[in-house]
Design an enzyme around this catalytic site. Structure first.
Site, PDB file in Angstrom:
ATOM      1  N   VAL A  19       1.193  -1.413  -0.082  1.00 25.55           N
ATOM      2  CA  VAL A  19      -0.155  -0.355  -0.601  1.00 25.55           C
ATOM      3  C   VAL A  19       1.095   0.863   0.317  1.00 25.55           C
ATOM      4  CG1 VAL A  19      -2.297   1.436   1.200  1.00 25.55           C
ATOM      5  CG2 VAL A  19      -1.763  -1.343   0.931  1.00 25.55           C
ATOM      6  N   GLU A 118     -10.908   5.941   6.459  1.00 27.56           N
ATOM      7  CA  GLU A 118     -11.210   5.166   5.392  1.00 27.56           C
ATOM      8  C   GLU A 118     -10.663   3.611   4.795  1.00 27.56           C
ATOM      9  OE1 GLU A 118     -14.149   6.289   3.966  1.00 27.56           O
ATOM     10  OE2 GLU A 118     -14.165   4.754   4.135  1.00 27.56           O
ATOM     11  N   VAL A 121     -11.513  -0.464   6.713  1.00 26.76           N
ATOM     12  CA  VAL A 121     -12.684  -1.393   6.807  1.00 26.76           C
ATOM     13  C   VAL A 121     -12.423  -1.003   5.463  1.00 26.76           C
ATOM     14  CG1 VAL A 121     -14.737  -2.176   6.833  1.00 26.76           C
ATOM     15  CG2 VAL A 121     -13.322  -0.929   8.621  1.00 26.76           C
ATOM     16  N   GLU A 179      -2.738 -14.691   1.379  1.00 24.96           N
ATOM     17  CA  GLU A 179      -1.402 -14.260   2.065  1.00 24.96           C
ATOM     18  C   GLU A 179      -0.902 -15.775   2.675  1.00 24.96           C
ATOM     19  OE1 GLU A 179      -0.781 -11.542   5.192  1.00 24.96           O
ATOM     20  OE2 GLU A 179      -2.125  -9.947   4.191  1.00 24.96           O
ATOM     21  N   ASP A 190     -10.021 -11.224  10.731  1.00 22.69           N
ATOM     22  CA  ASP A 190      -9.692  -9.993  10.016  1.00 22.69           C
ATOM     23  C   ASP A 190     -11.166  -9.078  10.100  1.00 22.69           C
ATOM     24  OD1 ASP A 190      -8.292  -8.062   7.456  1.00 22.69           O
ATOM     25  OD2 ASP A 190     -10.557  -8.854   7.219  1.00 22.69           O
ATOM     26  N   LYS A 194     -12.469  -5.688  11.308  1.00 23.55           N
ATOM     27  CA  LYS A 194     -13.654  -4.221  10.931  1.00 23.55           C
ATOM     28  C   LYS A 194     -14.551  -4.664  11.114  1.00 23.55           C
ATOM     29  CE  LYS A 194     -10.457  -5.666   6.278  1.00 23.55           C
ATOM     30  NZ  LYS A 194     -10.908  -6.840   5.127  1.00 23.55           N
TER      31      LYS A 194
END
Ligand code: NAP
Length: 410
Positions: A19, A118, A121, A179, A190, A194
């Site tokens: 990212v 932002e 999630v 992954e 995960d 969220k």
């Protein structure tokens, strides 16, 4: 700037992985657009990785910090230090917010700077902004959806190909959708992080991550998906946060949906989130739930919002209890002895527990006889008691298996 040109906004970038690297590229590529929208041109003032950069020095020369390292340590300390130093922070780190959000929002409030997230999630789907801003004073009843793309890809592939979980997981890893260590995704952890974040925003209450119950998809068998098809159902890993009995319930579990449900057609590595409230009926948003560029795009959107001066409120206004026992419909899979009257005995046990059957599919004969049914909504604790009682029947060849169902039919 002394030449009278627009003042740049200097961004301290913590993490340059999938990212972070995409974000740095996007900042360069969209710089003129950001300047046109906000009057300030973004530039990367320093980058921190494990092998490069010094946090203190980067903070010193930054106006704003973007945290894209992941994990809670040292991200928690860096975000705290940045906020205390008066720097707005943008992060995509769901674990950090799910575990330490209240503390960090408090620090941001005290420091009078924004903390935006932002991308934490459903990546690029603007669900955080929508709940905080568009629905900021709406009484939301329920937020639910598919918030993990890895598991949605695996379930879609299993349903389409008939292949088993392990085989499809390997394919997902080969394609980069899972992954090397997929535990967080496939276990539901995960998605739980969220949903804790979304529930906090939707209901303005603290949601300890430890109270979000979750189940994963590891035990799903191709059989379940094949029978489900016959019953007109498709399987998703759902996160559900809803008001219940004066409190809230926040959970993650595999769940069958009837075709025609807005989430049923969401296939592959995509996310979709629905918000329900009397004042809005129902809003559904879907799109890519991960990906370097997509996540970076959401992060840059937050940077623009900060520069525009928009400040959502993060206070929790109420303290709602977490309700653990809630009603649900279920899919029930039973391997039974092929004997006269077995269906009647099963129906009796279910009836004794006030569990009523909506539909049944009977398959196989002899050693291969199976009953697959959907039961109507009832309290989960009552259903669990019925399943325990079924497990005592001599006519069952193995332990009953069950999966949640959302009963709404189109
Ligand atoms: N990938 C996605 O699609 C996606 C989607 C939504 C949200 N997110 C979130 O975005 C964040 C970043 O994800 P990613 O996929 O980009 O991760 P990543 O590829 O593993 O990159 C992490 C970066 O952070 C750096 N880093 C990690 N620990 C560090 C430490 N202790 N000190 C200094 N630098 C450290 C790494 O440094 P090195 O380069 O030296 O290893 C690397 O540059 C995570 O919070 C993730 O949950 C990701």
């Amino acid at each position: 700037m002394s030449d009278g040109g627009p003042k740049p906004v200097r961004i301290g970038l913590l993490g340059r992985g999938n990212v972070g690297a995409a974000f740095a590229d996007l900042v360069a590529e969209r710089s003129a657009a950001v300047e046109a929208a906000t009057g300030r041109s973004p530039e990367i003032a320093g980058v921190l990785t494990r092998s490069e950069g010094d946090f203190g020095a980067i903070l010193e020369r930054s106006d704003l910090v973007v945290e894209l390292m992941g994990g809670t340590d040292p991200a928690r300390q860096f975000v705290t230090d940045a906020l205390r130093a008066g720097r707005p922070v943008v992060t995509a780190n769901k674990q950090l917010l799910a575990q330490h959000g209240d503390e960090l929002f408090g620090i941001a409030r005290e420091a009078g700077v924004q903390l935006r997230f932002e991308a934490a999630v459903a990546a690029v789907i603007p669900i955080v902004r929508t709940i905080q801003e568009s629905f900021g004073v709406t009484r939301i009843e329920r937020v639910f959806g598919i918030v993990n793309g890895t598991t949605n890809f695996i379930l879609s592939e299993m349903a389409a190909s008939g292949a088993g979980y392990s085989e499809v997981l390997k394919e997902a890893q080969r394609l980069g959708y899972a992954e090397a260590d997929p535990t967080d995704d496939v276990s539901g952890a995960d998605a739980a992080a969220k949903m804790a974040i979304l529930a906090r925003l939707a209901f303005h209450t603290q949601v300890p991550l430890s109270e979000v119950a979750y189940e994963g998809i590891e035990a799903i068998r191709p059989d379940d998906l094949a029978y489900a098809k016959e019953l007109g159902l498709s399987l998703k890993l759902l996160g559900v946060a809803e008001r219940r009995d004066g409190g809230i319930s926040v959970r993650v579990f595999p769940c069958f949906l009837y075709r025609g449900h807005p989430l049923a057609p969401i296939e592959g590595p995509f996310n979709a989130v629905m918000v329900e409230a009397p004042a809005i009926n129902e809003v559904t948003m879907s799109g890519p739930g991960a990906g370097g560029l997509q996540t970076a795009s959401a992060v840059l959107g937050d940077v623009v919002s900060i520069l525009a001066g928009d400040a959502p409120v993060h206070e929790t206004r109420t303290e709602l209890p977490i309700v653990a026992d809630v009603p649900s419909a279920f899919y029930l899979y039973l391997e039974v002895a092929d004997q006269h009257g077995v269906l009647a005995r099963i129906a009796t046990v279910l009836g004794d527990h006030e569990v009523s059957v909506k539909s049944v599919v009977q398959r196989g004969i002899g050693e291969d006889a199976r009953l697959v049914m959907v039961v109507h909504e009832c309290l989960e604790s009552r259903f669990a008691e019925a399943v325990a009682a079924l497990g005592e029947l001599d006519e069952l060849r193995s332990a009953p298996r069950y999966i949640h169902v959302i009963e709404d039919e189109p």
